[in-house]
Design an enzyme around this catalytic site. Structure first.
Site, PDB file in Angstrom:
ATOM      1  N   CYS A 174      -6.068  56.806 -26.176  1.00 50.42           N
ATOM      2  CA  CYS A 174      -5.813  56.796 -27.616  1.00 50.42           C
ATOM      3  C   CYS A 174      -7.040  56.243 -28.332  1.00 50.42           C
ATOM      4  CB  CYS A 174      -4.598  55.940 -27.947  1.00 50.42           C
ATOM      5  SG  CYS A 174      -3.028  56.606 -27.333  1.00 50.42           S
ATOM      6  N   HIS A 202      -5.445  53.081 -21.513  1.00 46.75           N
ATOM      7  CA  HIS A 202      -4.885  52.872 -22.837  1.00 46.75           C
ATOM      8  C   HIS A 202      -6.039  52.645 -23.806  1.00 46.75           C
ATOM      9  CE1 HIS A 202      -0.627  52.883 -22.046  1.00 46.75           C
ATOM     10  NE2 HIS A 202      -0.734  51.961 -21.094  1.00 46.75           N
TER      11      HIS A 202
END
Length: 470
Positions: free
Chosen positions: A332, A290
């Site tokens: 991300c 993440h």
């Protein structure tokens, strides 16, 4: 009336064909008008301006706008340039912008790049930014970068611009003293860009030892992936691990590392390389997790680690000086979502034609930095730098979301597919193809009910062709 309608449809068809040529041929069609702008800050030496004008001509730009303005006024001039292009209401084949300032003054170039990227006349067209430093301590004092680019454009007009830059980076770094100069490019191009007006597919001689990295020795890969709470991530690990092994990499896989474990695993990997009995030809590191709001990686413990710090630490490994280092980041880089840029207010005759698809708003940009920040390397042999020979691929543009579903991420799955089909081709060319395919996709995120777009960001200071299957 029939003649007018037929003529209108013929023109519209030509426009559609031009816009779609990238998807069909894997290259940009730059036969349309070319737009060019030079922004020169006061204090830039006249020799640098003259050399830059020679480069513009060598790249096929017959005319350009030149403005002398302080760095603080660059954004305003770019906005003026954008408005001027949009006012013409005609598609542009390519745009080239040179930003020249004394060293250290050009602090936020991405804001300048974004200003021109929103130009409607340049939708789907390549936009090239040449960012140069001039003054004491700058590589431009000798003019090696610009002189080398002009020479290569003349010698190899059929080469793509990325090919030219890779060769130019080799020449510039080898001629610099103490490893103080390290050019780098940042690309979101979707195809080959050849500004010399010659087809870039002409057969070339087999690459020699000076034009291609030697990968005949040990190759090592490290895959660090957070699986927990990331559906489909296991498929990425399996696919990428299988590819690395098929390409001959000694592959180490670690799943669900904490933020501290990311650092420890990289340190252990570097230690193994330093103690390797034989020479190391190439390393590949994949970081999958993440991402935080500022592009941080989140470990399995949800703590943050800076990916750039991890990559920089490994790049300092002396065993790897002069050898390619590939970093793949599937995470991300912020929370923004890109709706893409598509045609608006289409005339009635588009109903008979296939309207061009939308493209990511950050696609089709090539940035060329004559000197990368932090490029100096104390103690490095002449012509070497700890910032050279690095290829970094981000799965999303800066500030934007990277997409993944229960089958894996768009980036890793497309990358594996393309590399398995063409393992012997130049890696930069293959990554451009990966980006083209990703840009064509419409994605639907888990927390968004509208289709979005995504594109890669490729950063390269490679100085030779890199083919993962020799």
């Amino acid at each position: 009336m029939a003649f007018l309608v037929a003529g209108t449809l013929r023109v519209a068809t030509q426009m559609a064909d031009t816009r779609d040529s990238l998807g069909r041929k894997g290259k940009y069609d730059v036969r349309g008008p070319k737009a060019a702008l030079m922004l020169i800050s006061p204090g830039v030496v006249a020799a640098a301006v003259t050399a830059l004008e020679d480069v513009f001509q060598a790249l096929g730009f017959e005319s350009w706008e030149r403005r002398q303005v302080p760095v603080q006024g660059f954004l305003e001039k770019l906005a003026w340039f954008r408005e001027r292009l949009d006012a013409h209401r005609h598609p542009v084949g390519c745009a080239l912008v040179a930003l020249v300032a004394p060293r250290g003054q050009l602090k936020q170039p991405q804001q300048l790049v974004r200003e021109l990227s929103g130009c409607g006349a340049l939708r789907g067209c390549p936009k090239v930014f040449l960012l140069l430093s001039s003054g004491p301590g700058s590589a431009l004092e000798s003019g090696a970068f610009l002189a080398g680019l002009r020479e290569l454009c003349g010698r190899f007009p059929h080469w793509s611009l990325v090919q030219l830059l890779t060769e130019l980076f080799r020449k510039v770094t080898e001629e610099s003293t103490g490893g103080t100069c390290c050019p780098v490019l940042r690309s979101s191009l979707r195809g080959a860009l050849c500004l010399g007006g010659v087809e870039p597919w002409r057969p070339e001689l087999a690459p020699g030892p000076n034009t291609q990295y030697d990968l005949s020795k040990t190759r090592a890969a490290l895959l660090l992936a957070v699986i927990q709470g990331r559906p489909g991530a296991q498929h990425d690990v399996e696919a990428l691990g299988g590819l690395c092994r098929a390409l001959g990499f000694e592959t180490t896989v670690r799943t669900d590392p904490t933020a501290q474990a990311f650092q420890e695993e990289l340190a252990q990997f570097q230690k193994q390389l330093d103690t390797c009995r034989g020479p190391v030809s190439c390393v590949l590191v994949a970081l999958m997790a993440h991402g935080g709001p500022q592009g941080q990686l989140l470990g399995a413990d949800r703590q943050e680690v800076q990916p750039e710090a991890l990559m920089q630490e490994l790049s300092r490994c002396r065993v790897l000086w002069g050898h390619p280092k590939v970093f793949l980041l599937q995470a991300c880089r912020g929370g923004n979502r890109d709706a893409g840029v598509g045609p608006t207010a289409l005339p009635w005759y588009w109903s008979w034609l296939r309207a061009p698809p939308s493209v990511p708003s950050h696609a089709d940009v090539l940035q060329i930095y004559a000197e990368a920040q932090g490029s100096s390397c104390r103690g490095a042999p002449p012509g070497r730098s700890d910032q050279a020979d690095i290829l970094t691929v981000y799965s999303a543009a800066e500030g934007y979301v990277a997409y993944r579903d229960d089958k894996g991420s768009d980036f890793i799955q497309t990358l594996v597919e393309v590399l398995r089909a063409n393992p012997g081709r130049d890696l930069l060319e293959l990554l451009t193809e990966v980006n083209r395919r990703m840009c064509e996709q419409d994605v639907l995120g888990p927390d968004c009910d509208e289709l979005r777009k995504a594109c890669l960001e490729i950063r390269s200071s490679l100085r030779r062709r890199l083919c993962l299957q020799p």
